[in-house]
Design a protein around this motif. Structure first.
Motif, PDB file in Angstrom:
ATOM      1  N   ALA A 282       0.815  -1.219   0.000  1.00 54.97           N
ATOM      2  CA  ALA A 282       0.000   0.000   0.000  1.00 54.97           C
ATOM      3  C   ALA A 282       0.843   1.261   0.000  1.00 54.97           C
ATOM      4  CB  ALA A 282      -0.929   0.009   1.213  1.00 54.97           C
ATOM      5  N   LEU A 283       2.027   1.185   0.603  1.00 50.78           N
ATOM      6  CA  LEU A 283       2.825   2.389   0.833  1.00 50.78           C
ATOM      7  C   LEU A 283       4.106   2.442   0.005  1.00 50.78           C
ATOM      8  CD1 LEU A 283       2.354   2.535   4.703  1.00 50.78           C
ATOM      9  CD2 LEU A 283       1.210   3.926   2.975  1.00 50.78           C
ATOM     10  N   GLY A 284       4.299   1.490  -0.903  1.00 51.94           N
ATOM     11  CA  GLY A 284       5.472   1.517  -1.759  1.00 51.94           C
ATOM     12  C   GLY A 284       6.772   1.290  -1.019  1.00 51.94           C
ATOM     13  N   LEU A 285       6.720   0.495   0.050  1.00 51.38           N
ATOM     14  CA  LEU A 285       7.897   0.183   0.845  1.00 51.38           C
ATOM     15  C   LEU A 285       8.246  -1.292   0.711  1.00 51.38           C
ATOM     16  CD1 LEU A 285       6.855   2.077   4.107  1.00 51.38           C
ATOM     17  CD2 LEU A 285       8.535   2.858   2.424  1.00 51.38           C
ATOM     18  N   SER A 286       9.493  -1.634   0.988  1.00 49.52           N
ATOM     19  CA  SER A 286       9.865  -3.040   1.015  1.00 49.52           C
ATOM     20  C   SER A 286       9.385  -3.667   2.318  1.00 49.52           C
ATOM     21  CB  SER A 286      11.385  -3.194   0.900  1.00 49.52           C
ATOM     22  OG  SER A 286      12.019  -2.726   2.083  1.00 49.52           O
ATOM     23  N   ALA A 287       9.201  -4.991   2.294  1.00 53.26           N
ATOM     24  CA  ALA A 287       8.789  -5.690   3.511  1.00 53.26           C
ATOM     25  C   ALA A 287       9.826  -5.508   4.616  1.00 53.26           C
ATOM     26  CB  ALA A 287       8.578  -7.171   3.215  1.00 53.26           C
ATOM     27  N   VAL A 288      11.116  -5.473   4.243  1.00 45.59           N
ATOM     28  CA  VAL A 288      12.181  -5.276   5.222  1.00 45.59           C
ATOM     29  C   VAL A 288      12.059  -3.901   5.867  1.00 45.59           C
ATOM     30  CG1 VAL A 288      14.678  -5.038   5.522  1.00 45.59           C
ATOM     31  CG2 VAL A 288      13.767  -6.863   4.080  1.00 45.59           C
ATOM     32  N   HIS A 289      11.756  -2.885   5.066  1.00 44.92           N
ATOM     33  CA  HIS A 289      11.620  -1.521   5.580  1.00 44.92           C
ATOM     34  C   HIS A 289      10.437  -1.425   6.539  1.00 44.92           C
ATOM     35  CE1 HIS A 289      12.741   2.852   4.305  1.00 44.92           C
ATOM     36  NE2 HIS A 289      12.671   2.713   5.601  1.00 44.92           N
ATOM     37  N   VAL A 290       9.321  -2.059   6.177  1.00 42.95           N
ATOM     38  CA  VAL A 290       8.153  -2.059   7.059  1.00 42.95           C
ATOM     39  C   VAL A 290       8.478  -2.766   8.369  1.00 42.95           C
ATOM     40  CG1 VAL A 290       5.799  -2.922   7.352  1.00 42.95           C
ATOM     41  CG2 VAL A 290       6.484  -1.898   5.178  1.00 42.95           C
ATOM     42  N   SER A 291       9.146  -3.909   8.275  1.00 41.42           N
ATOM     43  CA  SER A 291       9.491  -4.668   9.471  1.00 41.42           C
ATOM     44  C   SER A 291      10.394  -3.854  10.393  1.00 41.42           C
ATOM     45  CB  SER A 291      10.190  -5.970   9.074  1.00 41.42           C
ATOM     46  OG  SER A 291      10.562  -6.710  10.212  1.00 41.42           O
TER      47      SER A 291
END
Length: 244
Positions: A190-199
């Protein structure tokens, strides 16, 4: 108000924008189809399917998305209980997005061809429809700002706080904590971020006591704290003119 209108998905949604007289309520009731249950991960429709109705999300959560050429996807919106799903597409013959259930859900169908009857029969319902689409557009505009100009911390916090405000709009009970059926992958898409960045950002938020994560759910522990991180201003979610 009749018992039938008390139970109606779309009557409840419209009445959050303006008071409806008995005739307007009965018109909506006559056009609304009964609720259907949709299990988690079920596709409501695919991009390119025939666009013949929109839905009110009575219970549960859903999201709209576009699959991209490289195999990734962009989540375009997350729908909370009480939202109308597919209204953006009612003037198109084919669906321009896909929609999937994020939890077990219950939806009420509203056939597109019945809109002409609404427009010719009720000025109040026409006005409410315009207010709903205008507010939907305002949310999309704010989403563009969120995607393009805010940091990862601000993006995540802003999106989560917005959802809490939208739940308040649909008469859900929201305190300073809230459980959301959202996985890190959905938020990344939804936010154009990588899963690593979200984590990594979630780890920071957990350490700060703002939220907990687990089992594809988010628990917002401090909505006010997240609002401060985001610099959130709810102006684009303000009440309609008719309520001022």
């Amino acid at each position: 108000m009749s018992n039938d209108s008390d139970d109606s998905c779309i009557v409840k949604h419209f009445e959050s924008y303006a008071e409806l007289d008995e005739n307007s309520q009965q018109l909506l009731l006559s056009l609304e189809e009964g609720p259907e249950k949709w299990p988690k991960n079920t596709i409501l429709w695919q991009q390119g399917d025939q666009s013949d109705s929109f839905y009110t999300l009575s219970k549960g959560w859903a999201c709209s998305f576009r699959d991209l050429e490289d195999g990734t996807r962009q989540v375009l919106d997350v729908y909370v209980p009480g939202d109308i799903v597919g209204l953006r597409e009612f003037s198109f013959r084919k669906r321009i997005t896909s929609v999937v259930m994020l939890s077990d859900a219950e939806l009420c169908a509203f056939p597109r061809h019945h809109l002409d009857h609404i427009f010719s029969s009720s000025l109040v319902l026409c006005s409410v429809m315009f207010m709903i689409t205008s507010r939907d557009q305002a949310i999309l505009l704010e989403r563009l700002v969120n995607l393009g100009r805010r940091s990862a911390r601000e993006k995540l916090a802003h999106f989560l706080v917005e959802l809490s405000y939208r739940l308040l709009r649909t008469n859900a009970f929201v305190e300073n904590h809230l459980s959301l059926p959202l996985s890190q992958s959905v938020l990344a898409d939804a936010l154009g971020l990588s899963a690593v960045h979200v984590s990594r950002t979630f780890q920071e938020f957990r350490q700060e006591g703002l939220l907990n994560t687990g089992n594809a759910h988010l628990e917002l522990l401090d909505i006010n704290g997240l609002q401060s991180v985001a610099g959130f201003d709810e102006f684009y979610l303000e009440s309609p003119i008719s309520e001022s």
